[in-house]
Enzyme design. Structure first.
Site, PDB file in Angstrom:
ATOM      1  N   ARG A  12       0.830  -1.208   0.000  1.00  0.00           N
ATOM      2  CA  ARG A  12       0.000   0.000   0.000  1.00  0.00           C
ATOM      3  C   ARG A  12       0.862   1.254   0.000  1.00  0.00           C
ATOM      4  O   ARG A  12       0.971   1.955  -0.989  1.00  0.00           O
ATOM      5  CB  ARG A  12      -0.944  -0.028   1.212  1.00  0.00           C
ATOM      6  CG  ARG A  12      -2.101   0.984   1.119  1.00  0.00           C
ATOM      7  CD  ARG A  12      -1.727   2.413   1.481  1.00  0.00           C
ATOM      8  NE  ARG A  12      -1.238   2.543   2.855  1.00  0.00           N
ATOM      9  CZ  ARG A  12      -0.820   3.683   3.377  1.00  0.00           C
ATOM     10  NH1 ARG A  12      -0.782   4.789   2.632  1.00  0.00           N
ATOM     11  NH2 ARG A  12      -0.367   3.723   4.619  1.00  0.00           N
TER      12      ARG A  12
ATOM     13  N   HIS B 295       6.901   4.163  12.524  1.00  0.00           N
ATOM     14  CA  HIS B 295       6.811   4.188  11.072  1.00  0.00           C
ATOM     15  C   HIS B 295       7.786   5.272  10.585  1.00  0.00           C
ATOM     16  O   HIS B 295       7.441   6.450  10.541  1.00  0.00           O
ATOM     17  CB  HIS B 295       5.366   4.528  10.672  1.00  0.00           C
ATOM     18  CG  HIS B 295       5.085   4.491   9.215  1.00  0.00           C
ATOM     19  ND1 HIS B 295       4.205   3.602   8.641  1.00  0.00           N
ATOM     20  CD2 HIS B 295       5.540   5.245   8.193  1.00  0.00           C
ATOM     21  CE1 HIS B 295       4.128   3.809   7.344  1.00  0.00           C
ATOM     22  NE2 HIS B 295       4.928   4.822   7.045  1.00  0.00           N
TER      23      HIS B 295
ATOM     24  N   ASN C 251       9.869   4.535   2.989  1.00  0.00           N
ATOM     25  CA  ASN C 251       9.879   3.962   4.334  1.00  0.00           C
ATOM     26  C   ASN C 251      11.181   3.207   4.564  1.00  0.00           C
ATOM     27  O   ASN C 251      11.855   2.791   3.624  1.00  0.00           O
ATOM     28  CB  ASN C 251       8.724   2.968   4.469  1.00  0.00           C
ATOM     29  CG  ASN C 251       7.381   3.602   4.258  1.00  0.00           C
ATOM     30  OD1 ASN C 251       6.869   4.277   5.137  1.00  0.00           O
ATOM     31  ND2 ASN C 251       6.795   3.398   3.091  1.00  0.00           N
TER      32      ASN C 251
ATOM     33  N   CYS D 160       6.293  10.077   0.844  1.00  0.00           N
ATOM     34  CA  CYS D 160       5.093  10.864   1.121  1.00  0.00           C
ATOM     35  C   CYS D 160       4.841  11.840  -0.018  1.00  0.00           C
ATOM     36  O   CYS D 160       5.659  12.732  -0.259  1.00  0.00           O
ATOM     37  CB  CYS D 160       5.256  11.631   2.436  1.00  0.00           C
ATOM     38  SG  CYS D 160       3.843  12.694   2.799  1.00  0.00           S
TER      39      CYS D 160
END
Length: 308
Positions: A21, A212, A254, A245
Site C-alpha cells: 500500500r 513508522h 519507508n 510521502c
C-alpha cells in the site's frame, strides 16, 4: 577493557509490511498482478501483517483503485492479517466487503499537513473516525491509527511532543488498538524520537504503539534502535524501501523491511520472517517497476548472490 552492559531489547518484534500500500501508492507503472504476486511472496516469507490496499477515492490515489481485486485475488494464509487503509465509512464498508481483516485510519499532528493531505482539520479527521470505529467493532474488526508528522511537518516545522501525546491519547480512547507513529518526512534523530516516545508513553503503553520511519536523512535505523531500547515491539516497514510521502517534498521511502530484518536478527531479536525471501520479493517488484531497491541490505544480498 570493561565490558559494556547489554541494553534492554525486546526478544521479538512484529513487522507490519506496508509496501503493497504505502510503498506502491505513488508508482504509476504498477498493476494488480504485480501487487498480488508481491503480497503472496511476502506471505510466503513469513510476514504476518501485510497492508494490502487502500479504499480511497480513485481520483486522488488511482494506484489503489484496484484494492478490491487485490484482496479477492491474493492467496490468504491463516493467522496473517491483510489490512487496508480506510479514510471514511464508505471506505470501511468497501474494505469489509473485499475481505480485509483489519483497517487503519490516519491523521496528523499538523493542522497544515492534515488540510493538504485529507482536506480537513485534525479535529474533523478524528470525528470521521468515530463511525468507522463503531462499525468496525460491530464486525469484530480491529482499527489501527496512523499519526503522521510526529517530529516535523513540511509546512509548520517542529512538532511538539505534547501535541503527539494528546492526539495519541484521543485515538486510543476512541478505540484504536494500536497507533503507528510516523516520522513522515524522515528528519528525526534518536534524541527527538526519544522525547516523542517519552511524552506518548506517559499514557499509552508500548503494546499499543508502533513506529513508522522514513529514511530521507538516513536516520531511520538509528531511530528504530532508539525505539527498540524504549520497548517498542511493532515496526512498520516497506519491502525494498519503496514509498514516500506525496505531500512532503524530498521524503524518501519507508525504512526497508530487509534493513529492519537484518538489524533485528543481528541484535538477536526474533521476527519470524525470512530475510532472503523478502529480498527476492523486493527484487521482483523493483524489476516490474524498473527501479533499484532502496534497501542497502537488499543490494548487498543481490551482489553476493551474483558472485556465487
Amino acid at each position: 577493557m570493561a565490558t559494556l552492559p547489554a541494553p534492554f531489547l525486546p526478544s521479538h518484534v512484529n513487522i507490519v509490511e506496508v509496501g503493497p500500500r504505502d510503498g506502491l501508492q505513488n508508482e504509476k507503472s504498477v498493476n494488480t498482478s504485480h501487487k498480488v504476486n508481491l503480497i503472496n511472496q511476502l506471505t510466503a516469507a513469513g510476514l504476518t501483517h501485510i497492508e494490502s490496499g487502500a479504499f480511497v477515492a480513485a481520483k486522488r490515489i488511482p494506484q489503489m483503485a484496484d484494492s478490491t481485486s487485490v484482496f479477492q485475488q491474493i492467496t490468504k494464509k491463516e493467522n496473517v492479517i491483510y489490512s487496508a487503509l480506510t479514510p471514511n465509512l464508505q471506505g470501511f464498508e468497501a474494505a469489509l466487503s473485499a475481505g480485509a481483516d483489519e483497517v487503519a485510519v490516519f491523521t496528523s499532528c499538523s493542522e497544515s499537513f492534515t488540510q493538504r493531505n485529507i482536506h480537513c482539520s485534525i479535529e474533523e479527521s478524528i470525528q470521521r473516525f468515530i463511525p468507522i470505529i463503531e462499525a468496525a467493532h460491530q464486525h469484530n474488526i480491529r482499527v489501527r491509527g496512523y499519526l503522521s508528522c510526529i517530529v516535523d511537518c513540511p509546512y509548520e516545522g517542529k512538532t511538539k511532543p505534547e501535541q503527539v501525546s494528546a492526539i495519541s491519547d484521543t485515538l486510543i480512547e476512541l478505540g484504536c488498538y494500536q497507533l503507528s507513529l510516523g516520522d513522515t518526512i524522515g528528519t528525526a534523530t534518536p534524541l527527538r524520537i526519544a522525547r516523542v516516545l517519552e511524552a506518548v508513553l506517559d499514557n499509552v503503553p508500548t503494546s499499543k504503539l508502533a513506529v513508522h520511519f522514513h529514511d530521507t536523512y538516513g536516520q531511520s535505523l538509528a531511530n528504530l534502535y532508539q525505539a527498540l531500547l524504549m520497548g517498542i515491539q511493532t515496526i512498520d516497514s516497506s519491502v525494498a524501501g519503496l514509498g514516500g510521502c506525496p505531500y512532503a517534498d524530498g521524503a524518501s521511502g519507508n525504512v526497508a523491511t530487509e534493513d529492519v530484518l537484518y538489524l533485528c536478527h543481528e541484535l538477536g531479536i526474533a521476527t519470524g520472517v525470512d530475510l532472503e525471501s523478502v529480498a527476492r520479493a523486493g527484487w521482483t517488484i523493483c524489476n516490474a517497476l524498473n527501479k533499484e531497491p532502496a534497501s542497502k541490505v537488499s543490494l548487498a544480498l543481490r551482489a553476493k548472490q551474483s558472485q556465487r
